[in-house]
Design an enzyme around this catalytic site. Sequence first.
Site, mmCIF file in Angstrom:
data_model
loop_
_atom_site.group_PDB
_atom_site.id
_atom_site.type_symbol
_atom_site.label_atom_id
_atom_site.label_comp_id
_atom_site.label_asym_id
_atom_site.label_seq_id
_atom_site.Cartn_x
_atom_site.Cartn_y
_atom_site.Cartn_z
ATOM 1 N N SER A 142 0.865 -1.185 0.000
ATOM 2 C CA SER A 142 0.000 0.000 0.000
ATOM 3 C C SER A 142 0.897 1.228 0.000
ATOM 4 C CB SER A 142 -0.846 0.006 1.283
ATOM 5 O OG SER A 142 -1.432 1.266 1.505
ATOM 6 N N TYR A 155 -1.486 -1.509 10.291
ATOM 7 C CA TYR A 155 -1.672 -1.519 8.832
ATOM 8 C C TYR A 155 -0.402 -0.985 8.164
ATOM 9 C CZ TYR A 155 -3.794 -1.121 4.231
ATOM 10 O OH TYR A 155 -4.069 -1.274 2.886
HETATM 11 N N1 LIG Z 1 -8.762 -0.458 -1.214
HETATM 12 C C1 LIG Z 1 -7.714 0.319 -1.026
HETATM 13 O O1 LIG Z 1 -7.815 1.560 -1.017
HETATM 14 C C2 LIG Z 1 -6.352 -0.317 -0.835
HETATM 15 C C3 LIG Z 1 -5.224 0.505 -0.919
HETATM 16 C C4 LIG Z 1 -3.977 -0.049 -0.727
HETATM 17 C C5 LIG Z 1 -3.839 -1.405 -0.497
HETATM 18 N N2 LIG Z 1 -4.946 -2.188 -0.410
HETATM 19 C C6 LIG Z 1 -4.750 -3.620 -0.145
HETATM 20 O O2 LIG Z 1 -5.376 -4.386 -1.156
HETATM 21 C C7 LIG Z 1 -5.651 -5.693 -0.671
HETATM 22 C C8 LIG Z 1 -7.059 -6.092 -1.060
HETATM 23 O O3 LIG Z 1 -7.977 -5.259 -0.374
HETATM 24 P P1 LIG Z 1 -9.299 -4.675 -1.044
HETATM 25 O O4 LIG Z 1 -9.179 -3.205 -1.007
HETATM 26 O O5 LIG Z 1 -9.591 -5.358 -2.315
HETATM 27 O O6 LIG Z 1 -10.342 -5.062 0.112
HETATM 28 P P2 LIG Z 1 -11.668 -5.945 0.082
HETATM 29 O O7 LIG Z 1 -12.167 -5.908 1.485
HETATM 30 O O8 LIG Z 1 -12.572 -5.502 -1.001
HETATM 31 O O9 LIG Z 1 -11.126 -7.404 -0.259
HETATM 32 C C9 LIG Z 1 -10.322 -8.129 0.630
HETATM 33 C C10 LIG Z 1 -10.607 -9.620 0.472
HETATM 34 O O10 LIG Z 1 -9.694 -10.333 1.329
HETATM 35 C C11 LIG Z 1 -10.428 -11.360 1.992
HETATM 36 N N3 LIG Z 1 -9.771 -11.687 3.254
HETATM 37 C C12 LIG Z 1 -9.668 -10.902 4.360
HETATM 38 N N4 LIG Z 1 -9.031 -11.559 5.327
HETATM 39 C C13 LIG Z 1 -8.719 -12.783 4.836
HETATM 40 C C14 LIG Z 1 -8.061 -13.913 5.366
HETATM 41 N N5 LIG Z 1 -7.599 -13.912 6.619
HETATM 42 N N6 LIG Z 1 -7.902 -14.995 4.585
HETATM 43 C C15 LIG Z 1 -8.389 -15.011 3.320
HETATM 44 N N7 LIG Z 1 -9.038 -13.972 2.760
HETATM 45 C C16 LIG Z 1 -9.194 -12.870 3.514
HETATM 46 C C17 LIG Z 1 -11.818 -10.771 2.206
HETATM 47 O O11 LIG Z 1 -12.784 -11.785 2.428
HETATM 48 C C18 LIG Z 1 -12.021 -10.000 0.913
HETATM 49 O O12 LIG Z 1 -12.640 -10.808 -0.069
HETATM 50 C C19 LIG Z 1 -5.403 -5.629 0.831
HETATM 51 O O13 LIG Z 1 -4.151 -6.212 1.111
HETATM 52 C C20 LIG Z 1 -5.372 -4.145 1.123
HETATM 53 O O14 LIG Z 1 -4.617 -3.828 2.259
HETATM 54 C C21 LIG Z 1 -6.189 -1.677 -0.578
#
Ligand SMILES: NC(=O)c1ccc[n+]([C@@H]2O[C@H](COP(=O)([O-])OP(=O)(O)OC[C@H]3O[C@@H](n4cnc5c(N)ncnc54)[C@H](O)[C@@H]3O)[C@@H](O)[C@H]2O)c1
Length: 273
Positions: A142, A155
């Site tokens: 991130s 985080y």
């Molecule tokens: N959305 C943003 O703005 C953003 C920015 C930077 C980084 N990220 C990173 O992107 C990645 C994906 O997040 P997202 O934004 O798509 O969120 P999201 O909540 O839409 O999707 C996350 C998915 O991970 C699954 N998950 C959570 N814990 C889990 C576990 N212990 N085992 C298996 N699956 C699990 C959830 O069920 C969900 O389907 C994350 O690592 C997040 O930190 C997101």
Amino acid sequence: MKNLYDKVAVITGAGSGIGRALAKAMAAEGCHLALVDMNDAGLQETKAQVADKSRKVTTHIANVTDRERMKALAAEIHQAHGAIHLLFNNAGITISKAFEDSSLEELDRVLAINLGGVINGCYFFLPYLKQAGEGHIINTSSMAGFIGFPNQLTYSASKAAVKSLSETLFAELAMHNISVTSIHPGAIRTNIMKAAVDHGSDAVEMQKMEAMVMKMGMEPDALARKVIKAIKKDKMRIRVGFDAYLMEWIKRLFPVAIHKPFRKAFTKRALGK
Ligand SMILES: NC(=O)c1ccc[n+]([C@@H]2O[C@H](COP(=O)([O-])OP(=O)(O)OC[C@H]3O[C@@H](n4cnc5c(N)ncnc54)[C@H](O)[C@@H]3O)[C@@H](O)[C@H]2O)c1
């Protein structure tokens, strides 16, 4: 990895947001997919969105923090697909809370999923990537991997650790013809803020943040296209979104001064409560 056609890709967190977008983008490249998540309904929705008879798509329920399950998962996917070439360690959560308001359990949970889950993925899938003779690991960090944000202690720490371990593996795994990329997105329009409420973050605060992300953030599909390019060009890391570039450049130019406005704003809000 220049040609993704016919390769087998494992994607954790594939039931929503960025993971789902990565699945769609990899499917469009002609990859076979092993979709992994804790949430079966989300997995089935992703599967439906990538359904195409010419590709093999399997779904696997797993918690990335569960070492026994992750070990078995790697074997299960290898058996189902015959090979594993790409691993996206993408599953992650956030909890938005000041350190002193957080329970140890909440702090541990974020580290266990965002950092422990990535280590488990790398550890248990590595033998299969080596066996394939060509591999690529893509770890979702991130912009918080560049900066310690207030209310995001574990985080930010977990994402900085994912950046660091990706750099180590980039150097160590080249001799096995395995490359590594860390992804550093800014705000992306996903369900992460909604999930943060379930994990204990303040609902009103998360609604405000979600509204801002929906207004200013990038679509996950646009991110996924950039990730595909990064894999093909063998980039060690990519920043995604104007905010990610901005934060990383400000940190580079003003490594200490950038934290002063954060301190001021956090103190003002906390004392104004
Ligand atoms: N959305 C943003 O703005 C953003 C920015 C930077 C980084 N990220 C990173 O992107 C990645 C994906 O997040 P997202 O934004 O798509 O969120 P999201 O909540 O839409 O999707 C996350 C998915 O991970 C699954 N998950 C959570 N814990 C889990 C576990 N212990 N085992 C298996 N699956 C699990 C959830 O069920 C969900 O389907 C994350 O690592 C997040 O930190 C997101």
